[in-house]
Design an enzyme around this catalytic site. Structure first.
Site, short mmCIF file in Angstrom:
data_model
loop_
_atom_site.label_atom_id
_atom_site.label_comp_id
_atom_site.label_asym_id
_atom_site.label_seq_id
_atom_site.Cartn_x
_atom_site.Cartn_y
_atom_site.Cartn_z
N ASP A 1 0.85 -1.20 0.00
CA ASP A 1 0.00 0.00 0.00
C ASP A 1 0.88 1.24 0.00
O ASP A 1 2.05 1.19 0.40
CB ASP A 1 -0.86 0.04 1.27
N ARG B 1 -1.76 -0.56 -8.36
CA ARG B 1 -3.10 -0.10 -7.98
C ARG B 1 -3.07 1.43 -8.09
O ARG B 1 -2.23 2.08 -7.47
CB ARG B 1 -3.43 -0.50 -6.54
C1 LIG Z 1 -9.02 -0.99 -3.13
C2 LIG Z 1 -8.53 0.34 -2.64
C3 LIG Z 1 -7.26 0.44 -2.12
C4 LIG Z 1 -6.76 1.67 -1.71
N1 LIG Z 1 -5.46 1.76 -1.30
C5 LIG Z 1 -4.96 2.98 -0.99
C6 LIG Z 1 -3.57 3.15 -0.69
O1 LIG Z 1 -2.78 2.20 -0.68
N2 LIG Z 1 -3.13 4.40 -0.38
C7 LIG Z 1 -3.97 5.50 -0.39
O2 LIG Z 1 -3.51 6.61 -0.12
N3 LIG Z 1 -5.29 5.36 -0.67
C8 LIG Z 1 -5.80 4.14 -0.97
N4 LIG Z 1 -7.13 4.03 -1.28
C9 LIG Z 1 -8.06 5.16 -1.04
C10 LIG Z 1 -8.21 6.03 -2.25
O3 LIG Z 1 -7.00 6.72 -2.46
C11 LIG Z 1 -9.36 7.06 -2.07
O4 LIG Z 1 -9.10 7.86 -0.99
C12 LIG Z 1 -10.72 6.45 -1.88
O5 LIG Z 1 -10.91 5.36 -2.72
C13 LIG Z 1 -11.84 7.48 -2.17
O6 LIG Z 1 -11.72 7.99 -3.48
P1 LIG Z 1 -12.69 7.59 -4.71
O7 LIG Z 1 -11.80 7.41 -5.90
O8 LIG Z 1 -13.55 6.47 -4.36
O9 LIG Z 1 -13.49 8.93 -5.01
P2 LIG Z 1 -14.42 9.80 -4.06
O10 LIG Z 1 -14.86 10.95 -4.87
O11 LIG Z 1 -13.74 10.07 -2.77
O12 LIG Z 1 -15.62 8.85 -3.76
C14 LIG Z 1 -16.63 8.61 -4.72
C15 LIG Z 1 -17.85 8.14 -3.96
O13 LIG Z 1 -17.60 6.84 -3.39
C16 LIG Z 1 -18.14 6.75 -2.07
N5 LIG Z 1 -17.05 6.50 -1.13
C17 LIG Z 1 -15.73 6.73 -1.33
N6 LIG Z 1 -15.01 6.34 -0.26
C18 LIG Z 1 -15.90 5.88 0.64
C19 LIG Z 1 -15.79 5.32 1.93
N7 LIG Z 1 -14.61 5.14 2.54
N8 LIG Z 1 -16.94 4.94 2.56
C20 LIG Z 1 -18.14 5.06 1.97
N9 LIG Z 1 -18.31 5.57 0.73
C21 LIG Z 1 -17.21 5.97 0.08
C22 LIG Z 1 -18.87 8.03 -1.81
O14 LIG Z 1 -20.21 7.84 -2.18
C23 LIG Z 1 -18.22 9.01 -2.75
O15 LIG Z 1 -19.05 10.05 -3.11
C24 LIG Z 1 -7.61 2.81 -1.75
C25 LIG Z 1 -8.91 2.70 -2.27
C26 LIG Z 1 -9.36 1.50 -2.73
C27 LIG Z 1 -10.73 1.42 -3.32
#
Ligand SMILES: Cc1cc2nc3c(=O)[nH]c(=O)nc-3n(C[C@H](O)[C@H](O)[C@H](O)COP(=O)(O)OP(=O)(O)OC[C@H]3O[C@@H](n4cnc5c(N)ncnc54)[C@H](O)[C@@H]3O)c2cc1C
Length: 315
Positions: free
Chosen positions: A121, A172
């Site tokens: 990660d 990722r």
């Molecule tokens: C499989 C996976 C692995 C990840 N690994 C890392 C990593 O190693 N390092 C890192 O810095 N970040 C990591 N992330 C987090 C990522 O960087 C984002 O912060 C997170 O996914 C929210 O961004 P989004 O692209 O979904 O867009 P957003 O605009 O934030 O979200 C879009 C919509 O999705 C929904 N949503 C998003 N997040 C959540 C939540 N937690 N709970 C409920 N609803 C939610 C909401 O409805 C939101 O409006 C990971 C995310 C995923 C999916």
């Protein structure tokens, strides 16, 4: 400590547990495996298991983490739908990158011999160089090793050639959860998402595998259209989401197109770690509390149904 941070730290355990409930598989490896099995059997979803650990500052604590991961590798056995994710600071990156490398090598030796993929990660930007350096060093010997790039960071565009050249890396791609200053990172989600799309094309053009990690359905649709336009076969990408974020309709549409969907499945060995994780995520991203509240309402009333149309599968 800000008032917000103090309030979150004071939140009673039962409330944190309500918040953490949908996002965490449970407080044992057995519960995480059971969750992964159910997701695969019922919905065809793949999983990446992540052992939660907080505040690791001593070598003996790292040893404990390594033991837990070694047990997980044994227990996964031949379930090809399960991979592992870990944070480099869990293996000692904050203490000493050389120690972290030795610890990772212990784990990777076993994981590689069992063909079990592990993803490093990505944490705060102070660890980006060290994490990518570890990846560049370890990947040639460990073809199942992946890592993460964050589209929030300006540097990601240059990190792709600098650290991944010739590796046929397993990346990722996500926005990045950690707030970063405007000198080094986009501050608006729209900018991060445009950069996500641009970096995805760059990664594919350079021959890498990409896990598209986002819950934004419009962005997913755009990315899948790009795969179609660039004739990228489904062996070179998948979509990843977090356990607990309600996206079952789009997950089903994607898997029906033959594109794998993998959920990030955190588990703890004690609820203390789960509480610490949930509180840290809330401090980092208070919007998550809103997401949870909205998601509970959504499940309750069946509101906000998905309307995004995915591009049809290329022939
Ligand atoms: C499989 C996976 C692995 C990840 N690994 C890392 C990593 O190693 N390092 C890192 O810095 N970040 C990591 N992330 C987090 C990522 O960087 C984002 O912060 C997170 O996914 C929210 O961004 P989004 O692209 O979904 O867009 P957003 O605009 O934030 O979200 C879009 C919509 O999705 C929904 N949503 C998003 N997040 C959540 C939540 N937690 N709970 C409920 N609803 C939610 C909401 O409805 C939101 O409006 C990971 C995310 C995923 C999916």
């Amino acid at each position: 400590m800000s008032l917000r941070t103090r309030l979150i730290q004071m939140t009673p355990r039962f409330l944190v547990r309500i918040f953490a409930g949908p996002y965490i598989a449970g407080n044992s490896l057995a519960m995480a495996l059971a969750k992964a099995d159910t997701l695969f059997q019922n919905q065809g979803l793949h999983s990446t298991l992540d052992l939660l650990g907080e505040g690791i500052q001593h070598e003996k604590d790292i040893d404990h983490e390594i033991q837990q991961y070694l047990e997980a590798i044994d227990a996964i056995g031949d379930r090809t739908y399960i991979t592992l994710s870990l944070k480099p600071t869990q293996m000692g990156l904050a203490m000493d990158p050389a120690l972290c490398q030795r610890n990772l090598e212990r784990l990777l030796e076993k994981a590689t011999s069992r063909c079990i993929p592990i993803t490093l990660d990505m944490e705060e930007s102070r660890y980006t160089d060290a994490t990518l350096e570890l990846y560049r060093t370890l990947r040639p010997k460990h073809p199942y090793l992946g890592t993460v790039l964050q589209s929030r960071l300006f540097r990601t565009k240059n990190d792709i050639p600098r650290y991944l050249d010739g590796l046929q890396a397993h990346i990722r791609l996500c926005l990045g959860i950690y707030p970063e200053p405007p000198e080094i990172a986009f501050q608006q989600k729209t900018e991060m998402k445009e950069n996500f799309y641009q970096r995805l094309g760059q990664l594919w053009d350079a021959g890498h595998f990409v896990a598209i990690a986002t819950h934004d359905e419009a962005l997913i649709a755009r990315c899948l259209q790009l795969a179609k336009d660039k004739h990228i076969p489904p062996e070179r990408y998948e979509v990843q989401m977090l356990l607990g974020v309600p996206r079952s309709a789009i997950q089903q549409q994607i898997t029906q197109q033959g594109i794998p969907v993998r959920l990030y499945v955190p588990y703890a060995t004690t609820w203390d770690h789960a509480y610490a994780y949930a509180k840290r995520r809330l401090v980092e991203n208070p919007q998550m509390a809103l997401y949870v509240a909205r998601n509970i309402l959504r499940q309750f009333f069946g509101l906000f149904r998905t309307k995004t149309a995915l591009p049809p599968r290329s022939s």
